[in-house]
Design a protein around this motif. Structure first.
Motif, mmCIF file in Angstrom:
data_model
loop_
_atom_site.group_PDB
_atom_site.id
_atom_site.type_symbol
_atom_site.label_atom_id
_atom_site.label_comp_id
_atom_site.label_asym_id
_atom_site.label_seq_id
_atom_site.Cartn_x
_atom_site.Cartn_y
_atom_site.Cartn_z
ATOM 1 N N ARG A 136 0.813 -1.220 0.000
ATOM 2 C CA ARG A 136 0.000 0.000 0.000
ATOM 3 C C ARG A 136 0.841 1.263 0.000
ATOM 4 O O ARG A 136 0.422 2.288 -0.539
ATOM 5 C CB ARG A 136 -0.921 0.018 1.234
ATOM 6 N N CYS A 141 -2.411 8.170 -1.356
ATOM 7 C CA CYS A 141 -3.704 8.304 -0.673
ATOM 8 C C CYS A 141 -4.279 9.655 -1.099
ATOM 9 O O CYS A 141 -3.724 10.709 -0.774
ATOM 10 C CB CYS A 141 -3.510 8.259 0.843
ATOM 11 N N ARG A 142 -5.363 9.614 -1.832
ATOM 12 C CA ARG A 142 -5.932 10.868 -2.354
ATOM 13 C C ARG A 142 -6.379 11.771 -1.212
ATOM 14 O O ARG A 142 -6.186 12.974 -1.239
ATOM 15 C CB ARG A 142 -7.112 10.558 -3.275
ATOM 16 N N LYS A 143 -6.935 11.155 -0.182
ATOM 17 C CA LYS A 143 -7.441 11.978 0.916
ATOM 18 C C LYS A 143 -6.305 12.762 1.571
ATOM 19 O O LYS A 143 -6.428 13.956 1.828
ATOM 20 C CB LYS A 143 -8.152 11.099 1.954
ATOM 21 N N ALA A 196 -0.592 5.462 0.943
ATOM 22 C CA ALA A 196 -1.887 4.871 1.327
ATOM 23 C C ALA A 196 -1.753 3.774 2.371
ATOM 24 O O ALA A 196 -2.564 2.858 2.408
ATOM 25 C CB ALA A 196 -2.580 4.337 0.073
ATOM 26 N N ALA A 200 -3.635 5.006 8.548
ATOM 27 C CA ALA A 200 -4.498 6.181 8.611
ATOM 28 C C ALA A 200 -5.696 6.072 7.662
ATOM 29 O O ALA A 200 -6.416 7.043 7.446
ATOM 30 C CB ALA A 200 -3.684 7.419 8.257
ATOM 31 N N CYS A 201 -5.904 4.896 7.100
ATOM 32 C CA CYS A 201 -6.972 4.775 6.097
ATOM 33 C C CYS A 201 -8.351 4.710 6.760
ATOM 34 O O CYS A 201 -8.550 4.002 7.744
ATOM 35 C CB CYS A 201 -6.732 3.522 5.259
ATOM 36 N N LEU A 202 -9.295 5.451 6.188
ATOM 37 C CA LEU A 202 -10.642 5.487 6.766
ATOM 38 C C LEU A 202 -11.566 4.453 6.138
ATOM 39 O O LEU A 202 -12.739 4.352 6.494
ATOM 40 C CB LEU A 202 -11.254 6.873 6.559
ATOM 41 N N GLY A 203 -11.048 3.739 5.163
ATOM 42 C CA GLY A 203 -11.856 2.704 4.521
ATOM 43 C C GLY A 203 -13.107 3.285 3.878
ATOM 44 O O GLY A 203 -13.078 4.383 3.322
ATOM 45 N N CYS A 206 -14.259 6.948 4.044
ATOM 46 C CA CYS A 206 -13.439 8.021 3.460
ATOM 47 C C CYS A 206 -14.217 8.723 2.350
ATOM 48 O O CYS A 206 -14.897 8.078 1.536
ATOM 49 C CB CYS A 206 -12.171 7.406 2.898
ATOM 50 N N SER A 208 -13.006 9.991 -0.197
ATOM 51 C CA SER A 208 -12.415 9.677 -1.514
ATOM 52 C C SER A 208 -12.485 8.181 -1.826
ATOM 53 O O SER A 208 -11.828 7.709 -2.747
ATOM 54 C CB SER A 208 -10.951 10.122 -1.537
ATOM 55 N N TRP A 209 -13.257 7.444 -1.063
ATOM 56 C CA TRP A 209 -13.323 5.977 -1.208
ATOM 57 C C TRP A 209 -13.574 5.550 -2.650
ATOM 58 O O TRP A 209 -12.910 4.675 -3.185
ATOM 59 C CB TRP A 209 -14.396 5.443 -0.261
ATOM 60 N N CYS A 212 -10.553 5.983 -4.785
ATOM 61 C CA CYS A 212 -9.296 5.623 -4.118
ATOM 62 C C CYS A 212 -8.550 4.559 -4.947
ATOM 63 O O CYS A 212 -9.149 3.632 -5.471
ATOM 64 C CB CYS A 212 -9.620 5.065 -2.738
ATOM 65 N N ILE A 214 -6.550 2.333 -3.848
ATOM 66 C CA ILE A 214 -6.561 1.026 -3.174
ATOM 67 C C ILE A 214 -7.897 0.317 -3.429
ATOM 68 O O ILE A 214 -7.939 -0.878 -3.703
ATOM 69 C CB ILE A 214 -6.325 1.198 -1.652
HETATM 70 S S1 SF4 Z 1 -9.816 5.026 1.347
HETATM 71 FE FE1 SF4 Z 1 -9.321 7.211 1.604
HETATM 72 S S2 SF4 Z 1 -7.925 7.238 3.338
HETATM 73 FE FE2 SF4 Z 1 -7.955 5.123 2.603
HETATM 74 S S3 SF4 Z 1 -6.258 5.029 1.152
HETATM 75 FE FE3 SF4 Z 1 -8.083 5.501 -0.009
HETATM 76 S S4 SF4 Z 1 -8.066 7.719 -0.193
HETATM 77 FE FE4 SF4 Z 1 -6.672 7.196 1.469
#
Ligand code: SF4
Length: 680
Positions: A136, A141-143, A196, A200-203, A206, A208-209, A212, A214
């Motif tokens: 990862r 991480c866009r957020k 990412a 700190a990922c909010l899943g 988020c 930006s989910w 994202c 990921i």
């Molecule tokens: S879900 Fe949000 S916080 Fe998690 S990696 Fe993706 S953009 Fe970042």
């Protein structure tokens, strides 16, 4: 920049998902594919019939069909990637291929699989859905990037420049993989703040989910027939699933019909690191920094939260400073005594976590990320508790101090399972229908007992394949019987002298590999100015730069340690000699090694013969494996440690190595090169 389709390929719209193309077994036999006159011979420009390759393909196919585990040693030159890919494609199962190195991942994705698609589906009737996933921290991480916009937390002009480049790239990239940003330095401090990582990922919560990288990677993995990962990602995912008790949405890798572990000799070490626990002063600081930045951004940073953060920072700094002193890795056996003396400081640190946790909890109408900070705070508190107070008998507790940039001292408090066998058996091998473990170096003394025992593998099929190379005529293995024991102070002088003589014979073109930095630097200094060949030293430049320089510099000699013992491929005359200073026993004082030795002995075993010797055999095979990389390579292998001849255990090493021609005479080495048998 690489193309936007670099990490996923398919020729069809992702949904609805078409059936994966398969080559039916009744259409073509494995012999008709790999055998003389077969598909491979007609499609591969450098085709040679390799008996071992066909045998391996048959063994993998049988394992997939019978849903059995298989462990198979296939030396360099077997063509093992095609030998497992063809049965995998024929099986029609979704399969994960996990490798030890990025080079192999890239070879599979960019070379071997496209080649097979072409060979198996020449009419373009179907393409495989293949996904290439990295850890990862390789993805943006866009957020975090959006949160950074307009925040004054960038330090220095360099970070501002990197920020601009990343922000522009984010608008166009399809993958979010930092490998696309060639200009971003490896050690970019900014990247570390916006990657990412799961911490700190909010899943799903988020904002930006949906876009994202990921999430997208996960979606692609779900649609893929073949998923290429590395061992780190595989075990990180497995440990997340284990912690979440296999909840259906835990982890990122989908369920598969089989897992192929290539470069499987690395599994024990990688698995050990992911089933352990690690906290550090840096991790506490990162939490404080993230909380502060987020609350500042949301105008929620109150005096009481600032106070809680200040207290946590101070307590953490104080606690880490109290830990036993020492550099590198060392055991933390006396935790009980430490706590008796410093119990108040530890309690103070735990209370600071509790205080921060309740401050966060009490925040009114919190943004989603605050819940995540609460979770991280609690996780750190629990992990500190485990590391300081657990009495778990299968865990070794240790400390590591590493110097970071800008005079930073990173202190890690670690817990590692002493024996991962039971964990792997329950979490991995008992859960999987079929696991194939392969590498050029898995067998010791002609069998797999060591690997099976270390990894918890039971009821496996096993196979050691004949080599495709003619080692007896391609490599001469020289051990000087007259050098002193490498553990004596006289060794370095005599060894340097012998290395100089050997390099004169081979005209440089050598890797001189050491088991320690101290020995490498000592011998390098002794030879500096004494050799007529360009000398390269590990540490003077990044590994890839040194290797490129070695390839391009005639008669170069590279002095290096463990990181060059594996995963390095230099074909041709440029590498005509590999010299190894001593039998590569793991450092006995290393806390994890020492704990494993103690545990085996305590159970009535013999750790030296059951663990230390076999582990060193595998490492030695890896090191010597650098020399003969193709049918046309010829050269010299040297082990300056003659305990291999004099000690009883030396036999295990000799019996485990390929059948190189052997000598103890320098004259034979001269003759080998003089007679034109070397790569001259
Ligand atoms: S879900 Fe949000 S916080 Fe998690 S990696 Fe993706 S953009 Fe970042």
């Amino acid at each position: 920049m690489v193309g936007s389709d670099s990490y996923y390929r398919d020729s069809v719209a992702p949904t609805p998902q078409p059936a994966a193309p398969t080559v039916k077994k009744q259409d073509i036999s494995l012999y008709q594919f790999f055998g003389p006159g077969g598909v491979l011979s007609r499609t591969h420009p450098a085709y040679e019939f390799r008996r071992g390759q066909l045998q391996m393909a048959q063994a993998v196919e049988q394992a997939l069909e019978e849903k059995r585990h298989l462990i198979v040693e296939a030396g360099t030159g077997t063509g093992k990637t095609l030998a497992y890919l063809v049965p995998v494609i024929r099986s029609g199962k979704r399969v994960i291929i996990s490798t030890g190195t990025k080079n192999l991942q890239e070879q599979l994705f960019h070379k071997d699989i496209p080649f097979l698609e072409q060979a198996l589906f020449p009419g373009g009737e179907g393409r495989l859905n293949v996904c290439y996933m990295k850890g990862r921290n390789n993805y943006l991480c866009r957020k975090k990037l959006y949160d950074l916009t307009g925040q004054p937390v960038l330090s220095g002009l360099e970070e501002i420049e990197h920020y601009r480049a990343i922000a522009a790239w984010e608008k166009t990239t399809q993958t979010g993989d930092r490998a696309e940003l060639a200009e971003l330095p490896e050690a970019s401090a900014l990247w570390h703040k916006i990657d990412a990582r799961s911490d700190a990922c909010l899943g799903q919560k988020c904002s930006s989910w949906d876009k994202c990288f990921i999430t997208e990677m996960h979606r692609r993995a779900m649609e893929s027939d073949i998923i290429i990962v590395n061992h780190h990602l595989f075990f990180a995912d497995l440990s997340i699933k284990q912690q979440a008790e296999y909840a259906p949405d835990a982890g990122i890798l989908p369920e598969v019909g089989a897992v192929i572990f290539d470069e499987a000799h690395e599994l024990e070490d990688v698995a050990g690191s992911y089933f352990g626990v690690s906290v550090s002063n840096g991790r506490v600081e990162e939490l404080c920094r993230d909380v502060e930045a987020s609350l500042q951004r949301n105008h929620m940073l109150s005096a009481s939260i600032s106070g809680a953060l200040k207290s946590l920072r101070e307590r953490s700094m104080f606690f880490f400073a109290l830990l036993p002193q020492g550099e590198g890795r060392f055991s933390f056996e006396n935790r009980r005594e430490f706590l008796e003396e410093n119990g108040d400081e530890f309690t103070g640190l735990q209370q600071s976590f509790t205080r921060l946790g309740s401050e966060l909890e009490n925040l009114p109408s919190k943004p989603e990320e605050v819940f995540n900070f609460g979770r991280r705070t609690q996780e750190l508190q629990v992990q500190f508790g485990f590391l300081m107070e657990s009495e778990d008998r299968n865990t070794v507790f240790w400390i590591e101090r590493r110097r970071g940039g800008r005079d930073k001292l990173n202190v890690y408090l670690q817990a590692t399972p002493i024996d991962v066998a039971a964990i792997l058996k329950t979490c991995l091998f008992d859960q999987l229908e079929c696991a194939v473990l392969t590498s050029a170096t898995l067998a010791v003394g002609g069998g797999f007992e060591y690997m099976r025992r270390r990894l918890g593998l039971e009821h496996t099929r096993e196979s050691i394949l004949p080599s495709h190379f003619d080692y007896e005529n391609q490599a001469l293995f020289y051990v000087p019987p007259d050098l002193p024991d490498p553990r004596t102070p006289q060794f370095a002088v005599k060894a340097a002298d012998r290395i100089r003589r050997l390099l004169e014979i081979t005209r440089g073109r050598a890797f001189v590999l050491f088991t320690s930095y101290a020995q490498m630097n000592d011998v390098y200094q002794r030879l500096l100015g004494e050799l007529d060949f360009p000398m390269l030293l590990q540490g003077d430049a990044p590994k890839s730069v040194l290797l490129e320089e070695f390839r391009l510099t005639p008669n170069a000699v590279l002095f290096a340690t463990s990181s060059f013992w594996q995963g390095v491929d230099v074909q041709g005359e440029q590498l005509s000699c590999v010299i190894i200073d001593r039998l590569p026993f793991a450092v006995p004082s290393d806390p994890v090694v020492a704990a494993r030795v103690k545990s085996i002995d305590a159970e009535g075993g013999n750790a030296f013969f059951q663990y230390q010797v076999p582990a060193a055999v595998i490492t030695l095979k890896q090191g010597f494996g650098r020399l003969i990389r193709s049918l046309h390579d010829r050269g010299l292998l040297v082990l300056l440690d003659n305990r291999i001849l004099k000690k009883q255990y030396g036999r295990v090493f000799v019996e485990s190595l390929p059948n190189y021609r052997k000598t103890t005479e320098l004259a034979a080495v001269e003759e080998w090169f003089g007679a034109g048998q070397g790569k001259l």
